[in-house]
Each structure stands twice: as C-alpha cells, then as structure tokens.
Design a protein around this motif. Structure first.
Motif, PDB file in Angstrom:
ATOM      1  N   LYS A 193       6.390  -1.148   6.721  1.00 10.64           N
ATOM      2  CA  LYS A 193       5.414  -1.295   7.791  1.00 10.64           C
ATOM      3  C   LYS A 193       4.098  -0.621   7.422  1.00 10.64           C
ATOM      4  N   ASN A 194       2.986  -1.286   7.773  1.00  7.40           N
ATOM      5  CA  ASN A 194       1.638  -0.735   7.585  1.00  7.40           C
ATOM      6  C   ASN A 194       1.373  -0.322   6.140  1.00  7.40           C
ATOM      7  N   GLN A 195       1.799  -1.171   5.216  1.00 11.62           N
ATOM      8  CA  GLN A 195       1.599  -0.844   3.798  1.00 11.62           C
ATOM      9  C   GLN A 195       1.402  -2.124   2.996  1.00 11.62           C
ATOM     10  N   TRP A 196       0.341  -2.151   2.193  1.00  7.94           N
ATOM     11  CA  TRP A 196       0.152  -3.248   1.251  1.00  7.94           C
ATOM     12  C   TRP A 196       1.057  -3.027   0.040  1.00  7.94           C
ATOM     13  N   LYS A 197       1.700  -4.090  -0.438  1.00  3.79           N
ATOM     14  CA  LYS A 197       2.462  -4.047  -1.685  1.00  3.79           C
ATOM     15  C   LYS A 197       1.653  -4.749  -2.769  1.00  3.79           C
ATOM     16  N   ASN A 198       1.650  -4.152  -3.955  1.00  2.85           N
ATOM     17  CA  ASN A 198       0.908  -4.714  -5.093  1.00  2.85           C
ATOM     18  C   ASN A 198       1.808  -4.805  -6.321  1.00  2.85           C
ATOM     19  N   ASP A 199       3.045  -5.233  -6.113  1.00  4.91           N
ATOM     20  CA  ASP A 199       4.052  -5.185  -7.178  1.00  4.91           C
ATOM     21  C   ASP A 199       4.567  -6.561  -7.584  1.00  4.91           C
ATOM     22  N   ALA A 200       3.857  -7.628  -7.217  1.00  2.00           N
ATOM     23  CA  ALA A 200       4.390  -8.977  -7.456  1.00  2.00           C
ATOM     24  C   ALA A 200       3.505  -9.797  -8.386  1.00  2.00           C
ATOM     25  N   HIS A 201       2.736  -9.124  -9.258  1.00  2.00           N
ATOM     26  CA  HIS A 201       1.875  -9.859 -10.190  1.00  2.00           C
ATOM     27  C   HIS A 201       2.704 -10.753 -11.115  1.00  2.00           C
ATOM     28  N   ASP A 202       3.883 -10.274 -11.506  1.00  2.00           N
ATOM     29  CA  ASP A 202       4.768 -11.051 -12.376  1.00  2.00           C
ATOM     30  C   ASP A 202       5.989 -11.569 -11.633  1.00  2.00           C
ATOM     31  N   GLY A 203       5.929 -11.559 -10.308  1.00  2.00           N
ATOM     32  CA  GLY A 203       7.054 -12.010  -9.493  1.00  2.00           C
ATOM     33  C   GLY A 203       7.883 -10.845  -9.000  1.00  2.00           C
ATOM     34  N   LYS A 204       8.406 -10.960  -7.789  1.00  2.00           N
ATOM     35  CA  LYS A 204       9.191  -9.897  -7.165  1.00  2.00           C
ATOM     36  C   LYS A 204      10.207 -10.524  -6.221  1.00  2.00           C
ATOM     37  N   THR A 205      11.474 -10.102  -6.314  1.00  2.00           N
ATOM     38  CA  THR A 205      12.518 -10.544  -5.396  1.00  2.00           C
ATOM     39  C   THR A 205      12.851  -9.410  -4.450  1.00  2.00           C
ATOM     40  N   ILE A 206      12.766  -9.687  -3.157  1.00  2.00           N
ATOM     41  CA  ILE A 206      13.030  -8.687  -2.125  1.00  2.00           C
ATOM     42  C   ILE A 206      14.273  -9.101  -1.357  1.00  2.00           C
ATOM     43  N   SER A 207      15.299  -8.249  -1.336  1.00  2.00           N
ATOM     44  CA  SER A 207      16.524  -8.512  -0.577  1.00  2.00           C
ATOM     45  C   SER A 207      16.406  -7.851   0.789  1.00  2.00           C
ATOM     46  N   TYR A 208      16.767  -8.588   1.827  1.00  2.00           N
ATOM     47  CA  TYR A 208      16.651  -8.064   3.191  1.00  2.00           C
ATOM     48  C   TYR A 208      17.824  -8.561   4.021  1.00  2.00           C
ATOM     49  N   THR A 209      18.593  -7.643   4.555  1.00  2.00           N
ATOM     50  CA  THR A 209      19.674  -7.994   5.475  1.00  2.00           C
ATOM     51  C   THR A 209      19.111  -8.029   6.881  1.00  2.00           C
ATOM     52  N   TRP A 210      19.221  -9.170   7.546  1.00  2.00           N
ATOM     53  CA  TRP A 210      18.548  -9.361   8.828  1.00  2.00           C
ATOM     54  C   TRP A 210      19.205  -8.492   9.893  1.00  2.00           C
ATOM     55  N   ASP A 211      18.445  -7.519  10.397  1.00  2.00           N
ATOM     56  CA  ASP A 211      18.996  -6.612  11.397  1.00  2.00           C
ATOM     57  C   ASP A 211      18.529  -6.942  12.805  1.00  2.00           C
ATOM     58  N   GLY A 212      17.750  -8.017  12.949  1.00  2.00           N
ATOM     59  CA  GLY A 212      17.418  -8.500  14.284  1.00  2.00           C
ATOM     60  C   GLY A 212      18.452  -9.500  14.769  1.00  2.00           C
ATOM     61  N   ARG A 213      18.360  -9.897  15.994  1.00  2.00           N
ATOM     62  CA  ARG A 213      19.291 -10.872  16.542  1.00  2.00           C
ATOM     63  C   ARG A 213      19.098 -12.232  15.895  1.00  2.00           C
ATOM     64  N   SER A 214      20.165 -13.006  15.858  1.00  2.00           N
ATOM     65  CA  SER A 214      20.062 -14.362  15.321  1.00  2.00           C
ATOM     66  C   SER A 214      19.138 -15.184  16.209  1.00  2.00           C
ATOM     67  N   GLY A 215      18.327 -16.022  15.583  1.00  2.00           N
ATOM     68  CA  GLY A 215      17.442 -16.859  16.376  1.00  2.00           C
ATOM     69  C   GLY A 215      16.197 -17.268  15.626  1.00  2.00           C
ATOM     70  N   ASP A 216      15.172 -17.639  16.401  1.00  2.00           N
ATOM     71  CA  ASP A 216      13.932 -18.182  15.856  1.00  2.00           C
ATOM     72  C   ASP A 216      12.867 -17.095  15.752  1.00  2.00           C
ATOM     73  N   TYR A 217      12.129 -17.146  14.652  1.00  2.00           N
ATOM     74  CA  TYR A 217      11.099 -16.153  14.362  1.00  2.00           C
ATOM     75  C   TYR A 217       9.848 -16.846  13.831  1.00  2.00           C
ATOM     76  N   ASP A 218       8.712 -16.146  13.921  1.00  2.00           N
ATOM     77  CA  ASP A 218       7.523 -16.499  13.161  1.00  2.00           C
ATOM     78  C   ASP A 218       7.533 -15.622  11.913  1.00  2.00           C
ATOM     79  N   LEU A 219       7.747 -16.232  10.761  1.00  2.00           N
ATOM     80  CA  LEU A 219       7.719 -15.503   9.502  1.00  2.00           C
ATOM     81  C   LEU A 219       6.273 -15.404   9.038  1.00  2.00           C
ATOM     82  N   HIS A 220       5.804 -14.178   8.826  1.00  2.00           N
ATOM     83  CA  HIS A 220       4.420 -13.921   8.437  1.00  2.00           C
ATOM     84  C   HIS A 220       4.341 -13.481   6.983  1.00  2.00           C
ATOM     85  N   PHE A 221       3.322 -13.941   6.283  1.00  2.00           N
ATOM     86  CA  PHE A 221       2.871 -13.242   5.085  1.00  2.00           C
ATOM     87  C   PHE A 221       1.395 -12.945   5.251  1.00  2.00           C
ATOM     88  N   HIS A 222       1.021 -11.746   4.836  1.00  2.00           N
ATOM     89  CA  HIS A 222      -0.383 -11.342   4.821  1.00  2.00           C
ATOM     90  C   HIS A 222      -0.758 -11.103   3.366  1.00  2.00           C
TER      91      HIS A 222
END
Length: 463
Positions: A281-310
């Motif tokens: 949260k509240n942090q720019w990442k600058n680690d994907a110049h050569d590609g980056k895979t991020i694993s995330y286990t969804w801890d919110g409820r199942s359902g519909d979301y707006d997926l954002h990239f900034h």
C-alpha cells in the motif's frame, strides 16, 4: 524620451550612424520623443512599440482566466531593443487543451508555456507552420501558467508578433464498459508522481478506452511515444486504469508484470468499496523492468472487483504489460517422503490418554527434511510455540491462513524459513523437520483447522 514636463526619462546609448534603441516602463500620461542630429543631416525611421508584456514572471502581463473564445495579443520583441523576453500570465479553472501560436513573425522567435514555478511544459504536439510561424498544443490542468515569447536567436533581429492562445473544451473522455480498461491519464512534475496522483483532478489529461480487460491481460508497448500523442505527453504522465475481474477467497493468483518505470497493483471490491493491495500500500514498485511475477492469495471475499494498475512514465520508452491467472490451489503433501507415526484422534501418549489433534509424519531423512505448505495462503505465525528454552507444545512451528476460516499448522520444526505476513504458494518450503517442543523424536505434527475446529487431515489429503 521626455515626460509631459519635458524632463528626459531615458536616452539611447549609441552614437554616430548606428541604430539607436531604448526602453522605459511607462505609466499613464503624455510623453514626447525627441530626435536630434549630430551636425549632419540624415533620414530616419522612428519606431515606437508599446510593450505590454514584462520580461520576467514577476512583471508578466496578466491575462486573467482564459475562458471563452481564442485570445490574441500583439507585441514586439528583440534582444538589441532590450526586450529579449515577453511574459504573459494566465490561469485556467479546469483541465483543457491549449493551442498556442506565434503569428506574423519576420524573424525566428519562439514561444513556450511554463508552469507556475517557471518550468517549461513539453508540448504534446509540435507543429511548425510555414515560414517563421509557430503552432503547438499541450494539455493543462487547473492552475496558473505563463506564455514566454523569446526573441530571435540572432541578436541583431527583432520582430512584431501576434500571440494566439486558444483553450479547447474539456479533456477527452471515451466510453468504456466493465470488461474494458478505463484509463485516466495525469501529468506530473519531477522524477515521479505521488502515489495518490489521481486525487489531483487539475492534472488530469484524458480518460481513454485502453481495450479489452476480460482476457485477463493488458498490453502497452508505446516506445518513445505515448498511448495517444495528441492527448498525452511522451514523458511525465501517470496512468490509473481498471477493469472488471472476479476473484475467489483463499485462492492463489499470479500477476505477471513488465514495466519500465513505477507501478502499483490493487483491487476494489464492488458494493463495499473495500481495497486490497496486491503490491504494498502507498508504495511505487520499480522491480519489473525485466518482468516480475507476484503471487497473491486472495484474502477478500469471493466476488467481483475492479482490478487497478497504476503506472508512471518518467522518461525514455514507455511500457506496461500485465496478465494474471489462478494458481492451482489443490491440496498437496507437506512432506515429499514420509510415513505416518500417529493418527488423528484418541491415543495413549506417555502413559496418559489424550486426543491427538493432528497427524504425525516421520521421514527416513529425519531432521532437516523440507516441510512444504499444503495449500497457498498467508503465514499468520512463524516462531516458537512458547519459550524456546522449554520443551513444550509445538516447539518451533508455522501457521498458514488459507482463507475462508481454513488454517494449517506445522509443528516441532527444526527451523522455519518464512515470516509472518508472507504469502506462500502450495509446495513452498516453509521450514525443516525437527524435534522441538513436546516431542519424542523428529517428525512433523500436521494440523488442519476449519473455523477454529480441528479436523482429521485424512479428510483433506490421502496419507
């Protein structure tokens, strides 16, 4: 130049047959120009130019709020005439396009648009008209700006000019539906924008449809240009984009990112507007110049979301690519080579009856055998069960939260290799087999709990 009383206010500095120049800041009133010879006759041409634009920002000609029709301002500029710059100050009360031009030039003068601090704003569209005339366009937000007219680079030249400033309507807005990427672009100053750049509506440049999002991907390879060069500058733009996506609680997802500058990934749940942060949260990442895979286990409820990239582009080539997929979240064995030493349920231990709340697994390799996460999840504890100086309970252990009230524990470890808060995939090594705590030999005490109730691991896994 004399005032109405005949007092000399200023005089030219050259003598003889050289051209004479002079300048003076006039107030309201009556003035005289006195021309006199040096003993011999000559023809001459007298040019008087009322310069209404000052030569720096502090005394710029104030144009007020530029609204309505296009505005035109006529003046004169020339280095030898003591007038190398003309500044015009104006403001806008909403984001808009600004077309600006220099017309009627007889020498190669130039015009720039500056922000309130005097920094030049790079035009989004550069177009030199025929001859000396200049015509460029930019997108500006709410605020104060300056137009700076520069004298011809040849110091012996000067020219009249006509400055044209034309504000064109509101920023462009393209329609999107829920399955397309809605992209809002913003300008920023400096090397990178603040993480909350999108809260400054005065810097918004455009809202554009960036294509399909229902295929779980985004591809933007803009090179040295920008997504839309007619609206967006090549550098110093930030993008806030989102599309509809569905996620299931407890399942693991992989997000593959390739970005040449900074990015953030986050999601907002429909109906509740609750935010979930895939990158910190509240942090720019600058680690994907050569590609980056991020694993995330969804801890919110199942359902519909707006997926954002900034994303922000500071300079050079612009590139942002994203795709995501669900990772297989099925159960897997916590040890690759094992045998069962004690089952779940009632048993006699150390001469006493007790209820065994897990299953014990031994291994031929004993101490040091890798212990693996049985499912994707978030590490909710990694450490000692009690004081590390006591042989008590689970000893060294790891606990993983898999969402939906499902938890696994891995006890009597020799060591742990994860930390509280880490997100782990199924099969990730989390520690090694040991003999810590209340234990009578190296083994893994494996526990499954659902909503706080201990469950028989055989109901979930084949041992």
């Amino acid at each position: 130049m004399l005032n109405s009383s005949g007092r000399v206010l200023t005089r030219s500095t050259n003598t003889g047959t050289k051209d004479e120049y002079g300048s003076y800041n006039l107030g309201t009133g009556t003035y005289y120009m006195r021309v006199y010879g040096n003993g011999s006759g000559t023809n001459y041409g007298l040019t008087l130019n009322l310069d209404q634009a000052g030569n720096n920002r502090s005394n710029a000609r104030s144009l007020g709020d530029l609204t309505g029709d296009r505005k035109e301002y006529k003046d004169f500029i020339g280095t030898n005439s003591g007038d190398p710059y003309d500044y015009y100050k104006f403001s806008t009360n909403k984001p808009c396009f600004l077309d600006y031009a220099l017309r009627d030039l007889t020498a190669n003068a130039d015009v720039d648009i500056l922000d309130s601090r005097g920094n030049r704003i790079k035009p989004t569209k550069v177009n030199q008209d025929s001859g000396y005339n200049q015509h460029e366009s930019i997108v500006i937000g709410t605020g104060t700006y300056y137009a700076r007219v520069k004298a011809p680079t040849n110091s012996s030249r000067q020219t009249n000019y006509r400055l044209v400033l034309n504000l064109r309507s509101d920023i462009p807005r393209e329609n999107t539906n829920g399955t397309e990427w809605n992209g809002s672009f913003y300008r920023f100053d400096g090397s990178r924008p603040p993480v909350n750049f999108h809260e400054n509506e005065g810097n918004k440049l455009a809202v554009l449809n960036l294509g399909r999002g229902d295929n779980k991907r985004f591809s933007g390879n803009w090179g040295s240009a920008s997504p839309r060069t007619e609206y967006i500058p090549r550098d110093n733009f930030a993008l806030r984009s989102y599309t509809h996506a569905s996620f299931e609680q407890g399942k693991e997802y992989e997000f593959n990112v390739n970005a040449d500058d900074g990015y953030q990934l986050l999601a907002k749940r429909h109906h509740t507007n609750e935010w979930f942060y895939i990158t910190p949260k509240n942090q720019w990442k600058n680690d994907a110049h050569d590609g980056k895979t991020i694993s995330y286990t969804w801890d919110g409820r199942s359902g519909d979301y707006d997926l954002h990239f900034h994303y922000y582009e500071a300079g050079g080539d612009a590139r942002f690519n994203l795709d995501w997929n669900e990772v297989n979240g099925s159960w897997q064995q916590p040890i690759s080579n094992y045998y069962v030493t004690s089952e779940f349920g009632p048993r006699i231990l150390d001469g006493k009856y007790n209820f065994h709340r897990g299953i014990d697994l031994g291994s031929p390799t004993r101490v040091g055998t890798p212990i693996l996460a049985a499912k994707p999840g978030v590490v909710s504890f990694a450490g000692w069960n009690n004081s590390q100086n006591q042989r008590f309970g689970l000893g060294k252990y790891v606990q993983i939260d898999h969402g939906n009230g499902l938890v696994t524990q891995y006890g009597h470890l020799n060591s742990w290799s994860v930390n509280t808060g880490d997100r782990v995939s199924g099969g990730t090594q989390i520690g090694t087999m040991g003999n810590t705590g209340y234990s009578f030999g190296p083994h893994l005490h494996f526990v499954i709990k659902e909503n706080g109730v201990h469950k028989n691991p055989r109901d979930y896994l084949d041992f």
